[in-house]
Design a protein around this motif. Structure first.
Motif, PDB file in Angstrom:
ATOM      1  N   ALA A  48      39.062  41.009  28.834  1.00  0.00           N
ATOM      2  CA  ALA A  48      38.747  41.588  30.146  1.00  0.00           C
ATOM      3  C   ALA A  48      37.341  41.224  30.570  1.00  0.00           C
ATOM      4  O   ALA A  48      37.082  40.900  31.743  1.00  0.00           O
ATOM      5  N   ARG A  85      37.278  37.689  31.829  1.00  0.00           N
ATOM      6  CA  ARG A  85      37.817  37.569  33.188  1.00  0.00           C
ATOM      7  C   ARG A  85      36.767  37.975  34.225  1.00  0.00           C
ATOM      8  O   ARG A  85      36.639  37.350  35.273  1.00  0.00           O
ATOM      9  N   GLY A 138      42.174  48.895  32.097  1.00  0.00           N
ATOM     10  CA  GLY A 138      42.674  48.727  33.465  1.00  0.00           C
ATOM     11  C   GLY A 138      41.587  48.760  34.507  1.00  0.00           C
ATOM     12  O   GLY A 138      41.772  48.240  35.619  1.00  0.00           O
ATOM     13  N   GLN A 175      40.664  45.269  35.971  1.00  0.00           N
ATOM     14  CA  GLN A 175      41.476  44.765  37.074  1.00  0.00           C
ATOM     15  C   GLN A 175      41.129  45.468  38.377  1.00  0.00           C
ATOM     16  O   GLN A 175      41.088  44.853  39.444  1.00  0.00           O
ATOM     17  N   THR A 176      40.867  46.777  38.295  1.00  0.00           N
ATOM     18  CA  THR A 176      40.452  47.515  39.492  1.00  0.00           C
ATOM     19  C   THR A 176      39.148  46.953  40.036  1.00  0.00           C
ATOM     20  O   THR A 176      38.977  46.777  41.248  1.00  0.00           O
TER      21      THR A 176
END
Length: 732
Positions: A17, A20, A52, A55-56
């Protein structure tokens, strides 16, 4: 710290994450904030929710930029520490993502203030604060000013206790109350908190518009419901008995306030003559007592109570003088000029008493009374004065379309500039432009609240084309049209008629049974027709066909070469032809949307129009474009058909079943709103049925309309086979 929060394999997922986020070029500050914030979230809400947030953050960066994503990651630790439950934390995340989509310029500012706001408001109250800020204006500068205010006075309006009652929860009963008492149909507006302003503490009205606070602090449960009833009935009394506005002219502020007190008492006294129960309703909220501070506000509150409560005794000579003057002129209460006379005299007296009065801080008491701006004619306001937050005039930019309106009422009348008439009479515009006709609420399935006046219905003129294409459809499918016509004709949709003295039936006819018993005792042969049943023997149905003309209707119907819009046009033409031949009241409207402020509404055929070549030309001219805000269109269709004087009213939706819009990222949002709209129409006695045109995409029709209230077709020949389901539902 991160390794402790993300043990074993979870740490590898966290590193992925982080990579990314790094590849998205958000900057080192965003990565640092993510490391700290995600660890804090993992400790409270678990690893999956923490991961998560990456991604938010990417979604926020895409909508509002890297600084907003950095601020979001920085706010995670504080939010996780404040919001301990998983469900509310998900609501917070969804709200942050939504503001990044709808108000990107304000996203970073909201994130910066998030901890301070959450210290005062719970998650749903925080969401209400966000939605209020988005609702008040489309101007980014005004929204920034709003989200920059975090003082307690501006936030208290959003704080709710477990027993608090909002206006939305009481609105249906209040509308019914005003209709039952005086046949009034006002347009309610729930006040938004303005940038830099304070929450509305009193109701306000002007013409047919009533503006109310969302919550009255200090009133809960049944007491809150009674308070809302007192608020609306008091304004209703003004609507009936204050027939003209008082000119302010050269009156002093204290005189204006006192004339308002007397006028309030006058209209309540007249209303209580007709409905004595209203006096008891209003009197319970008068709590002024003798004594207290010697200010004009306190004296006026005591005077107000003395004019409605016969048991109240006051020791102040000025209060007693006002009471004596009011009741001595009881025979003149029908003449509203008596309020100006008595109020003016009392104002002169209180001026000579040198009593302190501050017009800027004056609040009308008791709390159920309005601020009295609606009874005054202030003359022509200066441009800057016209923007004040405490007047109702802002609401005239959009009007709710009254069922009795006609096109002639849309012309501007420069000689009659009252706000109510300004709202009802809209300027005619060019054919390719639209004009707003109504605003509707929208359901937020996450917070479980209605967003009042969230969508704007903009009426557009259908662009006609050659009716030959529709005529060709009727000619090509003549046999299908005949089958549909026979089906529609055979379906008796009306009030059931009681059929007595039947040889068979589902229940006994008691009168026939008694007659048979008498005949038998008299030695006569009884009549064997002892049953009764119910039959629908006529037709009593209005239908509004609502056509979806969004961009998705340009797709192909699955397994065919026909587009959805072409199949929709054919289905509408065949149904309209069959119903028109039978003389059933029929309207055909179409819709698409371009965000919540532009839900386009097209009148292909109204109920009063014949189904002629002009109608077929409009139908032929429909083209697929823009998006599908189905819930707003359903609410408008319900308002259109509600005035039809038939036993059954049907809104027949023809769509490809995919609600969407440019300003909504959550797919479930518009689906749940459309479902809520269907339920609202059902409660009003309006049936909603859907003909779904199968474009091969995901269908939300069962969720929106229910398993029994929709049918799917992918070829026009299937329509007669499926329509019996619709008429069976209408006849049971």
């Amino acid at each position: 710290m991160v390794k402790r929060a993300f043990p074993q394999g979870a740490f590898d997922r966290w590193v992925d994450a982080l990579e990314r986020l790094g590849s998205a070029n958000l900057g080192s500050a965003a990565l640092t904030n993510f490391a700290t914030g995600s660890a804090a979230v993992a400790q409270v809400h678990g690893v999956d929710m923490a991961l998560g947030t990456a991604q938010t953050g990417l979604a926020i960066a895409k909508q509002a930029g890297a600084p907003a994503a950095t601020a979001f990651f920085g706010a995670l630790a504080g939010a996780a520490a404040t919001i301990k439950d998983h469900g509310p934390f998900r609501v917070w995340l969804r709200t942050i993502e939504e503001i990044a989509s709808l108000a990107p310029e304000s996203a970073a500012l909201v994130m910066q203030h998030s901890a301070a706001i959450l210290a005062r408001l719970n998650v749903l109250e925080f969401r209400s604060w966000i939605l209020n800020g988005i609702r008040i204006s489309a101007d980014p500068v005004q929204r920034l000013a709003y989200f920059n205010q975090t003082d307690l006075s501006a936030l208290t309006v959003f704080q709710r206790g477990t027993n608090d009652v909002t206006f939305a929860e009481a609105e249906k009963a209040l509308r019914a109350l005003l209709m039952a008492l005086w046949k009034l149909r006002p347009a309610f507006r729930v006040a938004s908190v303005r940038p830099g302003g304070k929450a509305l503490r009193r109701s306000s009205f002007d013409g047919n518009f009533i503006r109310v606070p969302e919550i009255y602090a200090g009133f809960q449960g049944q007491e809150a419901l009674s308070h809302y009833a007192a608020v609306t009935t008091h304004i209703g009394a003004h609507a009936i008995y204050t027939r003209e506005k008082f000119p302010v002219a050269a009156l002093k502020p204290i005189q204006v306030a006192l004339i308002g007190v007397i006028e309030d008492a006058r209209v309540e006294a007249l209303a209580a003559r007709e409905y004595p129960g209203l006096r008891r309703l209003w009197r319970r909220f008068h709590r002024a007592q003798p004594g207290g501070g010697f200010t004009a506000e306190v004296l006026m509150a005591r005077l107000a109570r003395s004019l409605i409560d016969p048991a109240y005794a006051d020791d102040d000579p000025w209060v007693n003088k006002g009471r004596m003057m009011f009741f001595e002129h009881a025979s003149q209460w029908e003449d509203q000029s008596i309020s100006r006379k008595i109020g003016g005299l009392l104002g002169n007296d209180i001026g000579q008493m040198r009593v302190q009065f501050n017009a800027k801080t004056f609040i009308v008491e008791p709390s159920y009374r309005d601020d009295n701006t609606g009874i005054w004619d202030f003359g022509d306001p200066a441009p800057e004065e016209a923007q004040t937050a405490e007047t109702i005039l802002e609401s005239v930019r959009i009007t709710e379309k009254d069922e009795e309106d006609n096109p002639d009422k849309r012309e501007r009348n420069d000689r009659d500039n009252t706000p109510a008439n300004m709202a009802a009479k809209l300027t005619m515009v060019a054919d390719d432009a639209g004009f707003p006709i109504a605003r509707h609420a929208e359901w937020d399935h996450i917070s479980g609240m209605l967003r009042h006046e969230w969508t704007t219905i903009v009426e557009h003129q259908p662009q006609p084309a050659s009716p030959a294409s529709v005529d060709a459809i009727l000619e090509e499918y003549a046999d299908v049209e005949q089958r549909i016509a026979r089906l529609v004709k055979s379906a008796k949709v009306s009030r059931p008629v009681r059929m007595r003295r039947q040889p068979q039936g589902d229940r006994l006819d008691l009168d026939a049974c008694i007659r048979a018993a008498i005949d038998r005792r008299a030695g006569l042969t009884p009549d064997p027709r002892l049953f009764e049943t119910s039959e629908m023997r006529s037709r009593d149905l209005s239908v509004l066909a609502l056509l979806d003309i969004s961009e998705s209707t340009r797709d192909r119907v699955r397994d065919t070469t026909t587009t959805v819009i072409a199949l929709e046009r054919a289905a509408a033409a065949l149904l309209a032809q069959a119903m028109a031949e039978l003389g059933d009241p029929l309207a055909m409207h179409a819709f698409c949307s371009n965000g919540r402020e532009e839900v386009r509404y097209y009148r292909v055929k109204d109920f009063a129009e014949p189904y002629a070549s002009v109608t077929r030309a409009r139908l032929a001219g429909l083209r697929g474009m823009l998006s599908t805000r189905l819930g707003a269109a359903l609410r408008q269709a319900g308002a259109e058909i509600q005035g039809q004087a038939t036993h059954r009213k049907l809104v027949l939706v023809i769509t490809d079943g995919e609600p969407s819009d440019v300003d909504v990222a959550d797919k479930k949002y518009l689906v749940e709103d459309a479902r809520k709209a269907v339920h609202e129409l059902s409660h009003k006695g309006i049936d909603v049925f859907c003909v779904g045109l199968d474009s091969g995409g995901e269908s939300y029709l069962p969720r929106i309309f229910g398993l029994r209230n929709y049918l799917m077709i992918n070829r026009i020949e299937a329509l007669p086979e499926k329509l019996p389901m619709l008429y069976f539902r209408l006849t049971v």
